[in-house]
Design a protein around this motif. Sequence first.
Motif, PDB file in Angstrom:
ATOM      1  N   LEU A   1       0.864  -1.215   0.047  1.00 20.00           N
ATOM      2  CA  LEU A   1      -0.081  -0.037  -0.022  1.00 20.00           C
ATOM      3  C   LEU A   1       1.043   1.167   0.081  1.00 20.00           C
ATOM      4  O   LEU A   1       0.497   2.222  -0.802  1.00 20.00           O
ATOM      5  CB  LEU A   1      -0.986   0.055   1.176  1.00 20.00           C
ATOM      6  N   MET A   2       2.048   1.328   0.720  1.00 18.89           N
ATOM      7  CA  MET A   2       2.773   2.290   0.979  1.00 18.89           C
ATOM      8  C   MET A   2       3.418   2.719  -0.452  1.00 18.89           C
ATOM      9  O   MET A   2       3.631   3.810  -0.865  1.00 18.89           O
ATOM     10  CB  MET A   2       3.951   2.067   2.115  1.00 18.89           C
ATOM     11  N   GLU A   3       3.773   1.693  -1.223  1.00 17.88           N
ATOM     12  CA  GLU A   3       4.350   1.591  -2.561  1.00 17.88           C
ATOM     13  C   GLU A   3       3.534   2.285  -3.545  1.00 17.88           C
ATOM     14  O   GLU A   3       3.722   3.271  -4.242  1.00 17.88           O
ATOM     15  CB  GLU A   3       4.812   0.123  -2.961  1.00 17.88           C
ATOM     16  N   ILE A   4       2.444   2.077  -3.419  1.00 12.75           N
ATOM     17  CA  ILE A   4       1.137   2.550  -4.331  1.00 12.75           C
ATOM     18  C   ILE A   4       1.082   4.106  -3.908  1.00 12.75           C
ATOM     19  O   ILE A   4       0.999   4.888  -4.962  1.00 12.75           O
ATOM     20  CB  ILE A   4      -0.202   1.702  -4.453  1.00 12.75           C
ATOM     21  N   ALA A   5       0.999   4.053  -2.812  1.00 10.07           N
ATOM     22  CA  ALA A   5       0.575   5.743  -2.224  1.00 10.07           C
ATOM     23  C   ALA A   5       1.780   6.438  -2.750  1.00 10.07           C
ATOM     24  O   ALA A   5       1.498   7.739  -2.991  1.00 10.07           O
ATOM     25  CB  ALA A   5       0.533   5.656  -0.752  1.00 10.07           C
ATOM     26  N   LYS A   6       3.076   5.996  -2.468  1.00 13.69           N
ATOM     27  CA  LYS A   6       4.051   6.783  -3.091  1.00 13.69           C
ATOM     28  C   LYS A   6       4.008   6.964  -4.300  1.00 13.69           C
ATOM     29  O   LYS A   6       4.549   8.196  -4.836  1.00 13.69           O
ATOM     30  CB  LYS A   6       5.657   6.038  -2.564  1.00 13.69           C
ATOM     31  N   LYS A   7       3.769   6.077  -5.246  1.00 14.55           N
ATOM     32  CA  LYS A   7       3.726   6.371  -6.717  1.00 14.55           C
ATOM     33  C   LYS A   7       2.602   7.338  -7.077  1.00 14.55           C
ATOM     34  O   LYS A   7       2.616   8.409  -8.072  1.00 14.55           O
ATOM     35  CB  LYS A   7       3.219   4.958  -7.329  1.00 14.55           C
ATOM     36  N   GLU A   8       1.482   7.324  -6.287  1.00 13.07           N
ATOM     37  CA  GLU A   8       0.577   8.220  -6.487  1.00 13.07           C
ATOM     38  C   GLU A   8       0.680   9.683  -5.884  1.00 13.07           C
ATOM     39  O   GLU A   8      -0.320  10.474  -6.003  1.00 13.07           O
ATOM     40  CB  GLU A   8      -0.854   7.565  -6.073  1.00 13.07           C
ATOM     41  N   GLY A   9       1.356   9.976  -5.178  1.00  9.40           N
ATOM     42  CA  GLY A   9       1.897  11.250  -4.313  1.00  9.40           C
ATOM     43  C   GLY A   9       0.737  11.340  -3.523  1.00  9.40           C
ATOM     44  O   GLY A   9       0.454  12.725  -2.950  1.00  9.40           O
ATOM     45  N   ILE A  10       0.428  10.301  -2.435  1.00  9.05           N
ATOM     46  CA  ILE A  10      -0.566  10.507  -1.401  1.00  9.05           C
ATOM     47  C   ILE A  10      -0.163   9.967  -0.042  1.00  9.05           C
ATOM     48  O   ILE A  10       0.813   9.298  -0.105  1.00  9.05           O
ATOM     49  CB  ILE A  10      -1.963  10.069  -1.747  1.00  9.05           C
ATOM     50  N   SER A  11      -0.506  10.267   1.037  1.00 12.80           N
ATOM     51  CA  SER A  11      -0.173   9.725   2.409  1.00 12.80           C
ATOM     52  C   SER A  11      -1.126   8.438   2.603  1.00 12.80           C
ATOM     53  O   SER A  11      -2.069   8.418   2.186  1.00 12.80           O
ATOM     54  CB  SER A  11      -0.224  10.790   3.407  1.00 12.80           C
ATOM     55  N   LEU A  12      -0.542   7.854   3.880  1.00 13.40           N
ATOM     56  CA  LEU A  12      -1.437   6.770   4.262  1.00 13.40           C
ATOM     57  C   LEU A  12      -2.565   7.372   4.764  1.00 13.40           C
ATOM     58  O   LEU A  12      -3.885   6.455   4.862  1.00 13.40           O
ATOM     59  CB  LEU A  12      -0.355   6.086   5.269  1.00 13.40           C
ATOM     60  N   SER A  13      -2.534   8.207   5.164  1.00 14.90           N
ATOM     61  CA  SER A  13      -3.969   8.893   5.962  1.00 14.90           C
ATOM     62  C   SER A  13      -4.929   9.316   5.021  1.00 14.90           C
ATOM     63  O   SER A  13      -6.232   9.253   5.273  1.00 14.90           O
ATOM     64  CB  SER A  13      -3.500  10.133   6.768  1.00 14.90           C
ATOM     65  N   GLU A  14      -4.571   9.180   3.681  1.00 11.21           N
ATOM     66  CA  GLU A  14      -5.567   9.490   2.633  1.00 11.21           C
ATOM     67  C   GLU A  14      -5.939   8.217   2.034  1.00 11.21           C
ATOM     68  O   GLU A  14      -6.652   8.178   0.987  1.00 11.21           O
ATOM     69  CB  GLU A  14      -4.981  10.333   1.304  1.00 11.21           C
ATOM     70  N   CYS A  15      -5.530   7.127   2.640  1.00 11.86           N
ATOM     71  CA  CYS A  15      -6.034   5.650   2.082  1.00 11.86           C
ATOM     72  C   CYS A  15      -7.105   4.889   2.942  1.00 11.86           C
ATOM     73  O   CYS A  15      -6.781   5.185   3.980  1.00 11.86           O
ATOM     74  CB  CYS A  15      -4.545   4.877   1.987  1.00 11.86           C
ATOM     75  N   VAL A  16      -7.697   4.100   2.197  1.00 13.72           N
ATOM     76  CA  VAL A  16      -8.630   3.216   2.971  1.00 13.72           C
ATOM     77  C   VAL A  16      -8.467   1.970   2.595  1.00 13.72           C
ATOM     78  O   VAL A  16      -7.898   1.362   1.512  1.00 13.72           O
ATOM     79  CB  VAL A  16     -10.038   3.468   2.392  1.00 13.72           C
ATOM     80  N   ALA A  17      -8.438   0.932   3.641  1.00 17.99           N
ATOM     81  CA  ALA A  17      -7.948  -0.637   3.424  1.00 17.99           C
ATOM     82  C   ALA A  17      -9.349  -1.124   3.990  1.00 17.99           C
ATOM     83  O   ALA A  17      -9.985  -0.966   5.110  1.00 17.99           O
ATOM     84  CB  ALA A  17      -6.641  -0.778   4.206  1.00 17.99           C
ATOM     85  N   VAL A  18      -9.534  -2.224   3.156  1.00 18.36           N
ATOM     86  CA  VAL A  18     -10.770  -3.104   3.533  1.00 18.36           C
ATOM     87  C   VAL A  18     -10.179  -4.696   3.435  1.00 18.36           C
ATOM     88  O   VAL A  18      -9.655  -5.205   2.626  1.00 18.36           O
ATOM     89  CB  VAL A  18     -11.926  -2.850   2.515  1.00 18.36           C
ATOM     90  N   GLY A  19     -10.660  -5.301   4.436  1.00 18.84           N
ATOM     91  CA  GLY A  19     -10.266  -6.650   4.817  1.00 18.84           C
ATOM     92  C   GLY A  19     -11.109  -7.419   5.861  1.00 18.84           C
ATOM     93  O   GLY A  19     -12.165  -6.761   6.439  1.00 18.84           O
ATOM     94  N   ASP A  20     -10.762  -8.796   5.975  1.00 18.42           N
ATOM     95  CA  ASP A  20     -11.654  -9.516   6.703  1.00 18.42           C
ATOM     96  C   ASP A  20     -10.917 -10.325   7.824  1.00 18.42           C
ATOM     97  O   ASP A  20     -11.532 -10.661   8.840  1.00 18.42           O
ATOM     98  CB  ASP A  20     -12.463 -10.563   6.266  1.00 18.42           C
ATOM     99  N   GLY A  21      -9.514 -10.552   7.561  1.00 15.58           N
ATOM    100  CA  GLY A  21      -9.131 -11.529   8.401  1.00 15.58           C
ATOM    101  C   GLY A  21      -7.841 -10.961   9.154  1.00 15.58           C
ATOM    102  O   GLY A  21      -7.445  -9.874   8.960  1.00 15.58           O
ATOM    103  N   ALA A  22      -7.160 -11.738  10.123  1.00 17.76           N
ATOM    104  CA  ALA A  22      -6.238 -11.406  10.852  1.00 17.76           C
ATOM    105  C   ALA A  22      -4.805 -10.869  10.274  1.00 17.76           C
ATOM    106  O   ALA A  22      -4.110  -9.936  10.414  1.00 17.76           O
ATOM    107  CB  ALA A  22      -5.593 -12.765  11.927  1.00 17.76           C
TER     108      ALA A  22
END
Length: 266
Positions: free
Chosen positions: A185-206
């Motif tokens: 996720l950090m790699e994608i955010a860096k490519k797009e020039g955005i911060s982690l605080s501007e990201c949403v993550a969706v999942g179900d497991g540990a």
Amino acid sequence: MVVDVSKINTNLKDLILKLKEKGVELGSGISVEDEETYKKKKKLVAFDLDGTLISMETLDELAKIWGVEGKVKEITKMAMEGKIGFKEALTKRVSFLKGLPVEELEKLREKIRLTPGAQDLIKELKKAGFITAIITGGFDYFAKYVGDKLGVDYVYANKLVVKKGKLTGKFTGNIVSPKAKLEALMEIAKKEGISLSECVAVGDGANDIFILKSSGLGIGYKPKKLVKRKVNALIDSEDLRTIMAFIGNGHVRRDVIKKLERKRLE
């Protein structure tokens, strides 16, 4: 509904727990955010694959085809509950698939069903200008298929090793731990020039907890018990479109932010 809890005299963790319980009980989901997190505009949404964007667990289904369902399912359960390390669990499960013909993967791929609302959700996210991603410890054979079908911008997944048309029982790839998901996720955010605080993550497991807790907003979709305790946004509905209520940039959200700003100036 937006509630100001700043003057409530109670332990914050207990309050959040009660809010999550009641929110899921009364509706299809709930998101508990502080003011700054809520006001931060989100620009990227990253999804897990199995059990989130699609209804099946592909590795378990392959195991069923190959007659090793019991062995694999037990390890999967332990991994999702956080009782065994993700890399160790994945290595063991894939080893049981040695000799499985690639044709069986093709047959299973045709049976994949998207989670209700997934197609409409991705369409709406793209229309609203969000970047989308699939980050999964599963396999590119299925992840890329789903990503192409939905028009997802980025797909990060592992790769099953094939030799002479059969699985070798080994895999390659870097998504072998909860931390690796966050790194993707950090790699994608860096490519797009955005911060982690501007990201949403969706999942179900540990194995999703690390990325869920480190993102601007982590959403547990029909989550396992451990995830339910760790994240502040939950969806108990089958319909993934509920996510838009948490991250949409419509007039309701704008009105709430204006009210928060006015309150701060009082």
